[in-house]
Design an enzyme around this catalytic site. Structure first.
Site, PDB file in Angstrom:
ATOM      1  N   GLY A   1       0.842  -1.197   0.031  1.00  0.00           N
ATOM      2  CA  GLY A   1      -0.015  -0.137  -0.032  1.00  0.00           C
ATOM      3  C   GLY A   1       0.825   1.057  -0.010  1.00  0.00           C
ATOM      4  O   GLY A   1       0.175   2.230  -0.419  1.00  0.00           O
ATOM      5  N   GLU A   2       2.108   0.971   0.186  1.00  0.00           N
ATOM      6  CA  GLU A   2       2.870   2.260   0.493  1.00  0.00           C
ATOM      7  C   GLU A   2       3.500   2.802  -0.881  1.00  0.00           C
ATOM      8  O   GLU A   2       4.158   1.810  -1.628  1.00  0.00           O
ATOM      9  CB  GLU A   2       4.018   2.107   1.401  1.00  0.00           C
ATOM     10  CG  GLU A   2       4.934   3.227   1.736  1.00  0.00           C
ATOM     11  CD  GLU A   2       6.268   2.912   2.795  1.00  0.00           C
ATOM     12  OE1 GLU A   2       7.199   3.508   2.677  1.00  0.00           O
ATOM     13  OE2 GLU A   2       5.904   1.915   3.594  1.00  0.00           O
ATOM     14  N   ALA A   3       3.325   4.090  -1.316  1.00  0.00           N
ATOM     15  CA  ALA A   3       3.684   4.554  -2.685  1.00  0.00           C
ATOM     16  C   ALA A   3       5.077   4.194  -2.849  1.00  0.00           C
ATOM     17  O   ALA A   3       5.483   3.920  -4.069  1.00  0.00           O
ATOM     18  CB  ALA A   3       3.121   5.756  -2.791  1.00  0.00           C
TER      19      ALA A   3
ATOM     20  N   LYS B   1       7.275   2.140  -1.862  1.00  0.00           N
ATOM     21  CA  LYS B   1       7.553   0.638  -1.734  1.00  0.00           C
ATOM     22  C   LYS B   1       7.231   0.248  -3.216  1.00  0.00           C
ATOM     23  O   LYS B   1       7.937  -0.397  -4.146  1.00  0.00           O
ATOM     24  CB  LYS B   1       7.097  -0.218  -0.960  1.00  0.00           C
ATOM     25  CG  LYS B   1       7.486  -0.319   0.426  1.00  0.00           C
ATOM     26  CD  LYS B   1       6.966  -1.046   1.359  1.00  0.00           C
ATOM     27  CE  LYS B   1       7.430  -0.881   2.763  1.00  0.00           C
ATOM     28  NZ  LYS B   1       6.776  -1.986   3.755  1.00  0.00           N
ATOM     29  N   ILE B   2       6.087   0.815  -3.678  1.00  0.00           N
ATOM     30  CA  ILE B   2       5.505   0.458  -5.036  1.00  0.00           C
ATOM     31  C   ILE B   2       6.465   1.106  -6.172  1.00  0.00           C
ATOM     32  O   ILE B   2       6.918   0.582  -7.191  1.00  0.00           O
ATOM     33  CB  ILE B   2       4.032   1.018  -5.291  1.00  0.00           C
ATOM     34  CG1 ILE B   2       3.102   0.269  -4.429  1.00  0.00           C
ATOM     35  CG2 ILE B   2       3.861   0.682  -6.634  1.00  0.00           C
ATOM     36  CD1 ILE B   2       1.751   0.732  -4.301  1.00  0.00           C
TER      37      ILE B   2
END
Length: 118
Positions: free
Chosen positions: A18-20, A22-23
Protein backbone atom coordinates in the site's frame (compact mmCIF):
# COMPACT_ATOMS: atom_id res chain seq x y z
CA UNK A 1 7.70 -10.52 -24.25
CA UNK A 2 5.58 -7.38 -24.52
CA UNK A 3 5.31 -5.07 -21.52
CA UNK A 4 1.70 -5.97 -20.67
CA UNK A 5 2.54 -9.67 -20.55
CA UNK A 6 5.60 -8.91 -18.42
CA UNK A 7 3.50 -6.77 -16.06
CA UNK A 8 0.89 -9.53 -15.81
CA UNK A 9 3.61 -12.02 -14.84
CA UNK A 10 5.22 -9.58 -12.39
CA UNK A 11 2.02 -8.37 -10.72
CA UNK A 12 0.56 -11.87 -10.60
CA UNK A 13 3.26 -13.04 -8.19
CA UNK A 14 2.40 -10.80 -5.24
CA UNK A 15 0.10 -8.10 -3.98
CA UNK A 16 1.51 -4.61 -4.36
CA UNK A 17 2.16 -2.94 -1.01
CA UNK A 18 0.00 0.00 0.00
CA UNK A 19 2.94 2.33 0.49
CA UNK A 20 3.64 4.46 -2.60
CA UNK A 21 7.39 4.56 -1.98
CA UNK A 22 7.61 0.75 -1.96
CA UNK A 23 5.53 0.48 -5.13
CA UNK A 24 7.77 3.07 -6.76
CA UNK A 25 10.94 1.11 -5.95
CA UNK A 26 9.43 -2.15 -7.19
CA UNK A 27 8.30 -0.57 -10.44
CA UNK A 28 11.69 1.07 -10.96
CA UNK A 29 13.37 -2.33 -10.68
CA UNK A 30 10.80 -3.90 -13.02
CA UNK A 31 11.53 -1.15 -15.54
CA UNK A 32 15.30 -1.62 -15.39
CA UNK A 33 15.09 -5.36 -15.95
CA UNK A 34 12.42 -5.11 -18.64
CA UNK A 35 14.17 -2.30 -20.51
CA UNK A 36 17.48 -4.20 -20.57
CA UNK A 37 15.68 -7.11 -22.22
CA UNK A 38 13.91 -4.81 -24.74
CA UNK A 39 16.50 -2.14 -25.49
CA UNK A 40 15.57 -1.93 -29.17
CA UNK A 41 12.12 -0.55 -28.29
CA UNK A 42 12.80 1.58 -25.21
CA UNK A 43 15.58 4.14 -25.04
CA UNK A 44 15.80 4.26 -21.22
CA UNK A 45 14.45 2.41 -18.22
CA UNK A 46 12.58 5.63 -17.39
CA UNK A 47 10.45 4.98 -20.48
CA UNK A 48 9.50 1.50 -19.23
CA UNK A 49 8.84 2.91 -15.77
CA UNK A 50 6.46 5.61 -17.04
CA UNK A 51 4.75 3.21 -19.44
CA UNK A 52 4.31 0.55 -16.74
CA UNK A 53 2.65 3.08 -14.43
CA UNK A 54 0.56 4.32 -17.33
CA UNK A 55 -0.65 0.78 -18.02
CA UNK A 56 -1.51 0.26 -14.34
CA UNK A 57 -3.49 3.52 -14.42
CA UNK A 58 -5.20 2.36 -17.61
CA UNK A 59 -6.21 -0.88 -15.90
CA UNK A 60 -7.78 1.15 -13.08
CA UNK A 61 -9.50 3.51 -15.49
CA UNK A 62 -11.04 0.74 -17.55
CA UNK A 63 -11.98 -1.70 -14.80
CA UNK A 64 -12.71 0.27 -11.65
CA UNK A 65 -16.48 0.89 -11.47
CA UNK A 66 -15.85 4.15 -9.59
CA UNK A 67 -14.17 5.65 -12.67
CA UNK A 68 -16.90 7.19 -14.80
CA UNK A 69 -14.85 8.61 -17.69
CA UNK A 70 -12.96 5.64 -19.11
CA UNK A 71 -9.81 6.31 -21.13
CA UNK A 72 -10.07 5.74 -24.86
CA UNK A 73 -7.28 4.25 -26.96
CA UNK A 74 -6.57 7.69 -28.48
CA UNK A 75 -6.34 9.28 -25.02
CA UNK A 76 -3.99 6.53 -23.86
CA UNK A 77 -1.72 7.07 -26.87
CA UNK A 78 -1.73 10.87 -26.36
CA UNK A 79 -0.97 10.64 -22.64
CA UNK A 80 2.15 8.64 -23.51
CA UNK A 81 3.46 11.04 -26.16
CA UNK A 82 7.10 11.96 -25.63
CA UNK A 83 7.87 9.38 -22.92
CA UNK A 84 10.61 7.65 -24.95
CA UNK A 85 13.41 10.10 -24.13
CA UNK A 86 11.40 12.91 -25.73
CA UNK A 87 10.20 10.77 -28.62
CA UNK A 88 7.03 8.76 -29.06
CA UNK A 89 6.69 5.03 -28.72
CA UNK A 90 5.15 3.24 -31.71
CA UNK A 91 1.41 3.95 -31.64
CA UNK A 92 0.64 0.31 -32.40
CA UNK A 93 2.55 -0.80 -29.29
CA UNK A 94 0.36 1.50 -27.16
CA UNK A 95 -2.86 0.51 -28.93
CA UNK A 96 -2.02 -3.17 -28.44
CA UNK A 97 -1.39 -2.53 -24.73
CA UNK A 98 -4.71 -0.66 -24.49
CA UNK A 99 -6.72 -3.48 -26.06
CA UNK A 100 -4.94 -6.13 -24.00
CA UNK A 101 -5.84 -4.36 -20.75
CA UNK A 102 -9.36 -3.56 -21.95
CA UNK A 103 -10.08 -7.19 -22.78
CA UNK A 104 -8.37 -8.69 -19.72
CA UNK A 105 -7.72 -6.74 -16.51
CA UNK A 106 -4.74 -7.52 -14.28
CA UNK A 107 -5.38 -10.32 -11.82
CA UNK A 108 -4.09 -9.23 -8.45
CA UNK A 109 -3.56 -12.07 -5.96
CA UNK A 110 -5.48 -11.97 -2.70
CA UNK A 111 -2.25 -12.79 -0.85
CA UNK A 112 1.41 -13.05 -1.76
CA UNK A 113 2.15 -16.21 -3.72
CA UNK A 114 5.91 -15.88 -3.32
CA UNK A 115 8.04 -16.27 -0.26
CA UNK A 116 10.70 -13.56 -0.44
CA UNK A 117 12.49 -14.72 2.70
CA UNK A 118 16.20 -15.21 2.23
Amino acid sequence: MDIVTALRAFLGKFRLPGEAQKIDRMMEEFAVVYCEANSTVYSKSDTCYVLAFSIIMLNTSLHNPSVKDKLTADQFVKMNNGINDGGDLPAQLLINAYHSIKSLPFEIPEEDTQDFTI
